[in-house]
Scaffold this motif. Structure first.
Motif, PDB file in Angstrom:
ATOM      1  N   TRP A   1       0.848  -1.187   0.000  1.00 50.60           N
ATOM      2  CA  TRP A   1       0.000   0.000   0.000  1.00 50.60           C
ATOM      3  C   TRP A   1       0.882   1.235   0.000  1.00 50.60           C
ATOM      4  O   TRP A   1       1.867   1.309   0.741  1.00 50.60           O
ATOM      5  CB  TRP A   1      -0.889   0.030   1.238  1.00 50.60           C
ATOM      6  CG  TRP A   1      -1.934  -1.039   1.274  1.00 50.60           C
ATOM      7  CD1 TRP A   1      -3.137  -1.021   0.635  1.00 50.60           C
ATOM      8  CD2 TRP A   1      -1.883  -2.272   1.988  1.00 50.60           C
ATOM      9  NE1 TRP A   1      -3.833  -2.171   0.914  1.00 50.60           N
ATOM     10  CE2 TRP A   1      -3.088  -2.954   1.734  1.00 50.60           C
ATOM     11  CE3 TRP A   1      -0.937  -2.868   2.820  1.00 50.60           C
ATOM     12  CZ2 TRP A   1      -3.382  -4.189   2.276  1.00 50.60           C
ATOM     13  CZ3 TRP A   1      -1.220  -4.100   3.349  1.00 50.60           C
ATOM     14  CH2 TRP A   1      -2.432  -4.753   3.084  1.00 50.60           C
ATOM     15  N   GLN A   2       0.494   2.215  -0.815  1.00 47.42           N
ATOM     16  CA  GLN A   2       1.179   3.505  -0.862  1.00 47.42           C
ATOM     17  C   GLN A   2       0.123   4.592  -0.665  1.00 47.42           C
ATOM     18  O   GLN A   2      -0.894   4.614  -1.365  1.00 47.42           O
ATOM     19  CB  GLN A   2       1.885   3.705  -2.216  1.00 47.42           C
ATOM     20  CG  GLN A   2       2.957   2.689  -2.504  1.00 47.42           C
ATOM     21  CD  GLN A   2       4.142   2.811  -1.559  1.00 47.42           C
ATOM     22  OE1 GLN A   2       4.579   3.904  -1.238  1.00 47.42           O
ATOM     23  NE2 GLN A   2       4.640   1.682  -1.096  1.00 47.42           N
TER      24      GLN A   2
ATOM     25  N   VAL B   1      -5.486   8.928  -0.394  1.00 49.02           N
ATOM     26  CA  VAL B   1      -5.590   8.013  -1.522  1.00 49.02           C
ATOM     27  C   VAL B   1      -4.681   6.837  -1.211  1.00 49.02           C
ATOM     28  O   VAL B   1      -3.542   7.019  -0.780  1.00 49.02           O
ATOM     29  CB  VAL B   1      -5.161   8.694  -2.848  1.00 49.02           C
ATOM     30  CG1 VAL B   1      -5.138   7.689  -3.989  1.00 49.02           C
ATOM     31  CG2 VAL B   1      -6.077   9.872  -3.163  1.00 49.02           C
ATOM     32  N   ASN B   2      -5.198   5.636  -1.404  1.00 49.83           N
ATOM     33  CA  ASN B   2      -4.444   4.416  -1.129  1.00 49.83           C
ATOM     34  C   ASN B   2      -4.282   3.655  -2.447  1.00 49.83           C
ATOM     35  O   ASN B   2      -5.272   3.297  -3.078  1.00 49.83           O
ATOM     36  CB  ASN B   2      -5.193   3.564  -0.107  1.00 49.83           C
ATOM     37  CG  ASN B   2      -4.443   2.328   0.314  1.00 49.83           C
ATOM     38  OD1 ASN B   2      -3.415   1.978  -0.244  1.00 49.83           O
ATOM     39  ND2 ASN B   2      -4.973   1.637   1.309  1.00 49.83           N
ATOM     40  N   GLU B   3      -3.037   3.458  -2.859  1.00 52.91           N
ATOM     41  CA  GLU B   3      -2.738   2.662  -4.057  1.00 52.91           C
ATOM     42  C   GLU B   3      -2.220   1.317  -3.570  1.00 52.91           C
ATOM     43  O   GLU B   3      -1.190   1.248  -2.898  1.00 52.91           O
ATOM     44  CB  GLU B   3      -1.660   3.340  -4.906  1.00 52.91           C
ATOM     45  CG  GLU B   3      -1.965   4.773  -5.277  1.00 52.91           C
ATOM     46  CD  GLU B   3      -2.674   4.938  -6.607  1.00 52.91           C
ATOM     47  OE1 GLU B   3      -2.797   3.941  -7.341  1.00 52.91           O
ATOM     48  OE2 GLU B   3      -3.094   6.061  -6.884  1.00 52.91           O
TER      49      GLU B   3
ATOM     50  N   SER C   1      -4.045  -4.340  -9.076  1.00 50.10           N
ATOM     51  CA  SER C   1      -3.772  -2.944  -8.713  1.00 50.10           C
ATOM     52  C   SER C   1      -5.093  -2.270  -8.381  1.00 50.10           C
ATOM     53  O   SER C   1      -6.059  -2.380  -9.147  1.00 50.10           O
ATOM     54  CB  SER C   1      -3.105  -2.206  -9.867  1.00 50.10           C
ATOM     55  OG  SER C   1      -1.867  -2.778 -10.173  1.00 50.10           O
ATOM     56  N   ASN C   2      -5.129  -1.586  -7.267  1.00 49.64           N
ATOM     57  CA  ASN C   2      -6.333  -0.887  -6.811  1.00 49.64           C
ATOM     58  C   ASN C   2      -5.999   0.541  -6.430  1.00 49.64           C
ATOM     59  O   ASN C   2      -4.874   0.845  -6.023  1.00 49.64           O
ATOM     60  CB  ASN C   2      -6.921  -1.569  -5.575  1.00 49.64           C
ATOM     61  CG  ASN C   2      -7.493  -2.920  -5.867  1.00 49.64           C
ATOM     62  OD1 ASN C   2      -8.618  -3.038  -6.319  1.00 49.64           O
ATOM     63  ND2 ASN C   2      -6.713  -3.960  -5.631  1.00 49.64           N
ATOM     64  N   ARG C   3      -7.009   1.369  -6.516  1.00 53.58           N
ATOM     65  CA  ARG C   3      -6.921   2.736  -6.010  1.00 53.58           C
ATOM     66  C   ARG C   3      -8.186   2.981  -5.202  1.00 53.58           C
ATOM     67  O   ARG C   3      -9.295   2.785  -5.689  1.00 53.58           O
ATOM     68  CB  ARG C   3      -6.816   3.736  -7.149  1.00 53.58           C
ATOM     69  CG  ARG C   3      -6.693   5.154  -6.685  1.00 53.58           C
ATOM     70  CD  ARG C   3      -6.619   6.095  -7.886  1.00 53.58           C
ATOM     71  NE  ARG C   3      -6.576   7.457  -7.417  1.00 53.58           N
ATOM     72  CZ  ARG C   3      -5.581   8.291  -7.606  1.00 53.58           C
ATOM     73  NH1 ARG C   3      -4.539   7.903  -8.296  1.00 53.58           N
ATOM     74  NH2 ARG C   3      -5.617   9.503  -7.128  1.00 53.58           N
ATOM     75  N   TRP C   4      -7.992   3.338  -3.945  1.00 58.60           N
ATOM     76  CA  TRP C   4      -9.103   3.619  -3.052  1.00 58.60           C
ATOM     77  C   TRP C   4      -9.035   5.057  -2.572  1.00 58.60           C
ATOM     78  O   TRP C   4      -7.940   5.608  -2.378  1.00 58.60           O
ATOM     79  CB  TRP C   4      -9.060   2.753  -1.800  1.00 58.60           C
ATOM     80  CG  TRP C   4      -9.170   1.284  -1.987  1.00 58.60           C
ATOM     81  CD1 TRP C   4     -10.306   0.533  -2.060  1.00 58.60           C
ATOM     82  CD2 TRP C   4      -8.079   0.357  -2.064  1.00 58.60           C
ATOM     83  NE1 TRP C   4      -9.989  -0.789  -2.188  1.00 58.60           N
ATOM     84  CE2 TRP C   4      -8.626  -0.923  -2.197  1.00 58.60           C
ATOM     85  CE3 TRP C   4      -6.689   0.497  -2.042  1.00 58.60           C
ATOM     86  CZ2 TRP C   4      -7.851  -2.070  -2.294  1.00 58.60           C
ATOM     87  CZ3 TRP C   4      -5.914  -0.631  -2.158  1.00 58.60           C
ATOM     88  CH2 TRP C   4      -6.489  -1.894  -2.275  1.00 58.60           C
TER      89      TRP C   4
ATOM     90  N   ASN D   1     -13.360   1.803  -3.358  1.00 57.24           N
ATOM     91  CA  ASN D   1     -12.490   1.385  -4.453  1.00 57.24           C
ATOM     92  C   ASN D   1     -12.911   2.129  -5.716  1.00 57.24           C
ATOM     93  O   ASN D   1     -14.048   1.999  -6.163  1.00 57.24           O
ATOM     94  CB  ASN D   1     -12.594  -0.132  -4.642  1.00 57.24           C
ATOM     95  CG  ASN D   1     -11.524  -0.675  -5.542  1.00 57.24           C
ATOM     96  OD1 ASN D   1     -11.386  -0.262  -6.678  1.00 57.24           O
ATOM     97  ND2 ASN D   1     -10.760  -1.612  -5.025  1.00 57.24           N
TER      98      ASN D   1
ATOM     99  N   THR E   1     -10.674   2.305  -8.668  1.00 57.09           N
ATOM    100  CA  THR E   1     -10.171   1.568  -9.826  1.00 57.09           C
ATOM    101  C   THR E   1      -9.627   0.223  -9.368  1.00 57.09           C
ATOM    102  O   THR E   1      -9.088   0.100  -8.271  1.00 57.09           O
ATOM    103  CB  THR E   1      -9.047   2.308 -10.594  1.00 57.09           C
ATOM    104  OG1 THR E   1      -7.918   2.476  -9.732  1.00 57.09           O
ATOM    105  CG2 THR E   1      -9.508   3.651 -11.117  1.00 57.09           C
ATOM    106  N   ARG E   2      -9.771  -0.760 -10.243  1.00 54.88           N
ATOM    107  CA  ARG E   2      -9.253  -2.109  -9.950  1.00 54.88           C
ATOM    108  C   ARG E   2      -8.879  -2.757 -11.273  1.00 54.88           C
ATOM    109  O   ARG E   2      -9.693  -2.815 -12.193  1.00 54.88           O
ATOM    110  CB  ARG E   2     -10.313  -2.943  -9.240  1.00 54.88           C
ATOM    111  CG  ARG E   2      -9.879  -4.359  -8.939  1.00 54.88           C
ATOM    112  CD  ARG E   2     -10.975  -5.103  -8.166  1.00 54.88           C
ATOM    113  NE  ARG E   2     -10.523  -6.414  -7.786  1.00 54.88           N
ATOM    114  CZ  ARG E   2     -10.973  -7.541  -8.334  1.00 54.88           C
ATOM    115  NH1 ARG E   2     -11.900  -7.500  -9.274  1.00 54.88           N
ATOM    116  NH2 ARG E   2     -10.507  -8.698  -7.936  1.00 54.88           N
TER     117      ARG E   2
END
Length: 166
Positions: free
Chosen positions: A83-84, A102-104, A122-125, A147, A149-150
């Protein structure tokens, strides 16, 4: 008098900065304890309250039910979680803190339908956490996760997998 007010303002600002740093450290500590490389981790309870609640995938979970969800998804067999965080915004009061960010996230795990095949997800929350002060530290009481993007792809046989946990 002016000097006293100025010094008090500086001390208050420094304490607020320390609290913001401590709140973000709690968020990062939670995700480190939650990472698959440390799962299952009894120290997760150092980072969350007894009445912790996570809102994920349109459902509300307490920690035991979220752990059950993870176990059912084969989380313990995943190879990597990373997680970034970015766009971190912190608000602190005397008893609580709120963080939005934002969590990537990037995960590597076996395909549930074919254990020989690894998947790269790969996800973006967009997330936020509400933390309460517990003595000289913070604990997460609530985590909201949306969420946005996934993407999932198969890791090809000629692609080298290396762990990038974090």
């Amino acid at each position: 008098m002016v000097v006293s007010v100025f010094c008090a303002a500086i001390v208050s600002f420094a304490e607020n900065q320390d609290d913001e740093t401590a709140a973000v450290a709690t968020l990062k500590g939670f995700f480190a304890a939650f990472s698959v490389e440390n799962y299952p981790n009894p120290e997760i309870h150092e980072w969350i309250t007894d009445d912790f609640l996570i809102f994920e995938m349109g459902k509300a979970f307490d920690w035991p039910s979220f752990k059950g969800f993870l176990d059912g998804a084969g989380y313990a067999n995943w190879l990597s979680t990373n997680w970034q965080f970015s766009d971190i915004r912190v608000s602190v009061s005397s008893d609580a803190a709120h963080i939005s960010y934002v969590n990537e996230g990037v995960f590597v795990y076996p395909d549930p339908d074919n254990a020989e095949q690894l998947l790269h997800e790969s996800n973006r929350w967009l997330e936020s956490v509400y933390l309460i002060r517990d003595g000289d530290r913070f604990r997460i009481k609530f985590l909201q996760s949306d969420n946005v993007t996934r993407q999932v792809r198969a890791i090809s046989a000629d692609e080298t997998y290396t762990s990038t946990s974090g």
